[in-house]
Design a protein around this motif. Structure first.
Motif: not given
Length: 531
Positions: A141-142, A162-169, A175-186
């Motif tokens: 998110a940061v 965002g694509v990279a972070f979801v891939g890392m998750a 959870s890729d859903a939580t990672a996607a939420g963090a990407v969107i929030c940031g």
């Protein structure tokens, strides 16, 4: 004689021809007229979701939106609107999304070539070395907030890092859903906190009253800042409580990536180029497409084995193989043939064709929105809300509710920004509220919540590029949910709700004016007032 008598009857007095028949003017829609298309939309969308579940966005939702647009058109015809006028409105609505469609296609190409050139695998490699699961969501998110502020685009941030972070998750078993939420929030926080963002520039112009972008951003920070702060705390606790499942060890993951790709700092060059293009304020489409093409040109030099396995044509020489790979990765996406299932599944993505279903969704949503606005149905729904708000808190709540509702009904964040900004500005001015109060309410609802609706242009885009359904990531979009809630809370408390010294909109009448001086309840700003 009979023929002469007939001619006489066809003429007007004294034998003159009758005056030409004037075209019938459209009627003002009733509340029932405006509500019926919404009811049809809700019924059709609910039916598709019940029947198809998460697969509804692969076609059934699009059909529901187009059928709803057709029904709204029939209601417009009933009220006297011409076929040509409604058709022009629908075409105009689709035309307004051409820029977004080109960006979607460019992002699809970028994901394909970045995978082939090793850009996304390299970012994933760095991430799994530096980020522990406990801090992963918080760091995501940061970092996305910082990149969003630099690029001024939540779409660009989500479509790249965002694509990279979801891939890392997924590699780390998180959870890729939580990672996607963090990407969107940031990404959305960064987008709102920079004068480079399109909506951050647009909304103050829509509101008017001499509001500057700087004033708008500073006042918006009072909701965006706490919303992100609370989100970061939640992501920190989610990270500490996370129990990775199905993860492979860091060493094994890095070894698999190293076997499939040549991991090198040089692979980050397309990402650096994209940030530079964005900082120089190049058009988003050209920036993303340019970075995509750079990655495609680099791939044969940095990832030759992966490129050769991707093309898999022994009759091709090096040049033919390279050209085929560039075209194919941009058109239909890159396919990894490393032999490691986790790697192949993660990096076999992208291509313009992969986002055609998303584009279809955007076209259906905008067609419906354009017809609803042209026929006056959206304005008819908003007018009673404007006229019946009596207190400061309820007025700000009405703006937020309208923005969220229009994101659901109209399926586009620009409709959700434009209509409330235009329809509520006279009322805010009359109540003595500063223009930045309205602009913050519009952004906190119309812009920020657009990503939470599957058929909205933003929700369709983010879900498409991240590969995570809207329903899955929505519970983790804490920033996007908290922003409108905080704005409404501030409205009722009177916290950070600055006053205006005098009415700032030409249609506003001071509260001390006589009743005869008041504007008609629910009056809609005329076209000449639009910025």
């Amino acid at each position: 004689m009979a023929k002469a008598s007939s001619r006489h009857r066809d003429n007007g007095p004294h034998g003159n021809p009758p005056p030409p028949r004037l075209p019938r003017l459209p009627r003002e829609p009733t509340l029932v007229d405006a509500l019926l298309p919404i009811v049809v939309l809700i019924v059709l969308l609910a039916t598709t979701i019940v029947l198809f579940g998460i697969d509804a966005t692969n076609g059934p939702l699009q059909v529901a939106l187009l059928l709803s647009a057709a029904f709204a058109s029939l209601m417009a015809f009933k009220n006297g609107f011409t076929v040509a006028g409604v058709a022009d409105a629908a075409v105009g609505g689709v035309t307004s999304a051409i820029g977004a469609i080109f960006i979607l296609l460019a992002v699809g190409a970028l994901i394909g070539t970045w995978n082939m050139a090793g850009t996304i695998p390299t970012v994933v490699d760095v991430g799994i070395r530096l980020l522990s699961p406990a801090w992963f969501y918080l760091a995501t998110a940061v970092i996305c907030a910082l990149v969003g502020a630099v690029t001024g685009s939540s779409w660009t941030t989500a479509g790249t890092l965002g694509v990279a972070f979801v891939g890392m998750a997924r590699v780390m078993g998180l959870s890729d859903a939580t990672a996607a939420g963090a990407v969107i929030c940031g990404a959305y926080f960064g987008d709102k906190m920079t004068p480079l963002s399109e909506t951050t520039i647009l909304v103050p112009k829509l509101v008017g009253g001499g509001l500057t972008v700087g004033q708008h951003v500073r006042n918006m920070f009072w909701t965006a800042g706490p919303a992100l702060g609370i989100s970061l705390v939640i992501f920190m606790f989610l990270g500490f409580a996370a129990e990775p499942e199905g993860a492979i060890s860091t060493d094994v993951a890095r070894e698999a990536l190293g076997n499939a790709f040549n991991i090198s700092a040089l692979n980050i060059l397309p990402l650096v180029a994209l940030v530079v293009f964005a900082a120089l304020r190049y058009p988003p489409f050209l920036s993303i497409l340019g970075s995509s093409l750079l990655a495609g040109l680099m791939a044969p030099f940095t990832q030759w084995e992966a490129v050769k396995a991707f093309v898999d044509n022994p009759d091709y020489g090096p040049v033919s193989t390279s050209l085929h790979a560039i075209y194919a990765s941009m058109a239909t996406g890159f396919v990894s043939h490393s032999g490691v299932p986790q790697v192949d599944e993660l990096f076999s993505r992208g291509g313009m064709a992969s986002l055609l279903t998303t584009i279809w969704l955007v076209l259906g949503a905008l067609s419906f929105a354009a017809v609803m606005e042209h026929a006056g149905f959206l304005q008819r729904l908003l007018a009673p809300i404007v006229s019946r708000t009596r207190r400061r808190g309820s007025l700000i709540a009405a703006v937020n509710g309208s923005g969220i509702g229009l994101n659901v009904i109209a399926g586009d964040q620009y409709v959700a920004d434009v209509l409330p900004a235009r329809m509520f500005r006279a009322e805010f001015s009359k109540r003595g509220l500063a223009p930045q109060v309205l602009s913050r309410a519009v952004e906190d609802s119309g812009t920020v919540t657009s990503v939470l609706v599957p058929w909205n242009t933003c929700g369709a885009y983010i879900s498409g590029v991240l590969g995570v359904s809207t329903a899955a990531y929505l519970p983790y979009c804490f920033f996007n949910i908290l922003s409108p809630l905080l704005d409404v809370l501030y409205g009722y408390l009177g916290f950070k709700v600055p006053k205006a010294e005098q009415p700032w909109h030409e249609d506003a009448v001071p509260a001390t004016a006589t009743a005869t001086q008041q504007p008609a309840p629910g009056s809609i700003p005329t076209e000449k007032e639009a910025p």
